[in-house]
Scaffold this motif. Sequence first.
Motif, mmCIF file in Angstrom:
data_model
loop_
_atom_site.group_PDB
_atom_site.id
_atom_site.type_symbol
_atom_site.label_atom_id
_atom_site.label_comp_id
_atom_site.label_asym_id
_atom_site.label_seq_id
_atom_site.Cartn_x
_atom_site.Cartn_y
_atom_site.Cartn_z
ATOM 1 N N GLY A 1 0.806 -1.211 0.000
ATOM 2 C CA GLY A 1 0.000 0.000 0.000
ATOM 3 C C GLY A 1 0.837 1.258 0.000
ATOM 4 O O GLY A 1 1.951 1.294 -0.489
ATOM 5 N N GLY A 2 0.287 2.303 0.568
ATOM 6 C CA GLY A 2 1.014 3.549 0.676
ATOM 7 C C GLY A 2 1.150 4.279 -0.640
ATOM 8 O O GLY A 2 0.498 3.970 -1.629
ATOM 9 N N ASN A 3 2.003 5.258 -0.644
ATOM 10 C CA ASN A 3 2.190 6.127 -1.786
ATOM 11 C C ASN A 3 2.720 5.392 -3.015
ATOM 12 O O ASN A 3 2.467 5.793 -4.134
ATOM 13 C CB ASN A 3 3.146 7.258 -1.392
ATOM 14 C CG ASN A 3 3.169 8.371 -2.399
ATOM 15 O OD1 ASN A 3 2.265 8.509 -3.201
ATOM 16 N ND2 ASN A 3 4.200 9.167 -2.356
ATOM 17 N N LEU A 4 3.456 4.316 -2.822
ATOM 18 C CA LEU A 4 4.014 3.605 -3.960
ATOM 19 C C LEU A 4 2.959 2.878 -4.794
ATOM 20 O O LEU A 4 3.280 2.308 -5.832
ATOM 21 C CB LEU A 4 5.097 2.630 -3.512
ATOM 22 C CG LEU A 4 6.383 3.303 -3.036
ATOM 23 C CD1 LEU A 4 7.380 2.253 -2.558
ATOM 24 C CD2 LEU A 4 7.005 4.144 -4.135
ATOM 25 N N GLN A 5 1.704 2.929 -4.363
ATOM 26 C CA GLN A 5 0.662 2.283 -5.151
ATOM 27 C C GLN A 5 0.557 2.903 -6.549
ATOM 28 O O GLN A 5 0.077 2.275 -7.461
ATOM 29 C CB GLN A 5 -0.682 2.371 -4.459
ATOM 30 C CG GLN A 5 -1.339 3.742 -4.541
ATOM 31 C CD GLN A 5 -2.680 3.771 -3.869
ATOM 32 O OE1 GLN A 5 -3.002 2.905 -3.087
ATOM 33 N NE2 GLN A 5 -3.462 4.763 -4.171
ATOM 34 N N TRP A 6 1.023 4.117 -6.726
ATOM 35 C CA TRP A 6 0.899 4.798 -8.008
ATOM 36 C C TRP A 6 2.025 4.468 -8.980
ATOM 37 O O TRP A 6 1.951 4.861 -10.144
ATOM 38 C CB TRP A 6 0.779 6.298 -7.778
ATOM 39 C CG TRP A 6 -0.438 6.595 -6.986
ATOM 40 C CD1 TRP A 6 -0.497 6.936 -5.660
ATOM 41 C CD2 TRP A 6 -1.790 6.490 -7.431
ATOM 42 N NE1 TRP A 6 -1.791 7.063 -5.271
ATOM 43 C CE2 TRP A 6 -2.621 6.797 -6.332
ATOM 44 C CE3 TRP A 6 -2.389 6.168 -8.644
ATOM 45 C CZ2 TRP A 6 -3.997 6.801 -6.423
ATOM 46 C CZ3 TRP A 6 -3.762 6.174 -8.727
ATOM 47 C CH2 TRP A 6 -4.548 6.477 -7.630
ATOM 48 N N VAL A 7 3.035 3.740 -8.556
ATOM 49 C CA VAL A 7 4.123 3.370 -9.465
ATOM 50 C C VAL A 7 3.572 2.506 -10.608
ATOM 51 O O VAL A 7 3.961 2.670 -11.761
ATOM 52 C CB VAL A 7 5.268 2.652 -8.714
ATOM 53 C CG1 VAL A 7 6.310 2.119 -9.677
ATOM 54 C CG2 VAL A 7 5.913 3.596 -7.710
ATOM 55 N N TRP A 8 2.658 1.607 -10.315
ATOM 56 C CA TRP A 8 2.092 0.743 -11.348
ATOM 57 C C TRP A 8 1.455 1.559 -12.462
ATOM 58 O O TRP A 8 1.533 1.182 -13.635
ATOM 59 C CB TRP A 8 1.079 -0.247 -10.769
ATOM 60 C CG TRP A 8 -0.224 0.370 -10.338
ATOM 61 C CD1 TRP A 8 -0.547 0.822 -9.095
ATOM 62 C CD2 TRP A 8 -1.379 0.599 -11.154
ATOM 63 N NE1 TRP A 8 -1.827 1.327 -9.095
ATOM 64 C CE2 TRP A 8 -2.358 1.206 -10.340
ATOM 65 C CE3 TRP A 8 -1.668 0.357 -12.496
ATOM 66 C CZ2 TRP A 8 -3.614 1.579 -10.813
ATOM 67 C CZ3 TRP A 8 -2.932 0.730 -12.975
ATOM 68 C CH2 TRP A 8 -3.883 1.329 -12.130
ATOM 69 N N LEU A 9 0.829 2.685 -12.108
ATOM 70 C CA LEU A 9 0.182 3.500 -13.123
ATOM 71 C C LEU A 9 1.217 4.126 -14.057
ATOM 72 O O LEU A 9 1.008 4.205 -15.267
ATOM 73 C CB LEU A 9 -0.684 4.586 -12.475
ATOM 74 C CG LEU A 9 -1.561 5.387 -13.426
ATOM 75 C CD1 LEU A 9 -2.545 4.475 -14.148
ATOM 76 C CD2 LEU A 9 -2.292 6.474 -12.666
#
Length: 168
Positions: free
Chosen positions: A77-85
């Motif tokens: 979770g956390g902020n790194l969830q947006w790396v996939w995008l």
Amino acid sequence: MNKRGHVLNAVLLSIGLGYVLDPSGDVSTFATIAEVFLPVVLGALFPDVDTAFGKHRKTLHNLPVLLIFLAHPVYHGGNLQWVWLGVLTHYVLDIVGSKRGIALFYPISSTEYGFPTGVTTSSDRAEIVTVAITIFELAAVAALVYVLPTYLPPGATELLTNAFGSVA
């Protein structure tokens, strides 16, 4: 696309994503933009690390790599969830915006897949193609966030909210 195109895409996507997730246009919108900016940009640049090793547009431009980035937020979770995008939009830009395409099924197959709509990375139209693809990507995200939930059962809507709504 080249590095400049991927950075342009990620910056515009981060700004648009901030407004999609928090359309108020006030300080909270800018906080959302700031929160998604770095992970999206890092994700957009990551696949091109394969220029330093391996085979470019194969080693890190494939579905197994994307699945790893998609699975990461589930466990951490956390902020790194947006790396996939960022990684996903890098792939979209290389498939739709570039003449060459990418090897989606590498290492099983080295066949590169791309749309006939692409331009060469040195083309003077590369930036306009990048902006057009970014608009399409933002429209798809907006549809996922605002339109699709009206047609989904409550459990699926909750999953979608967890995937896109945890920043807002």
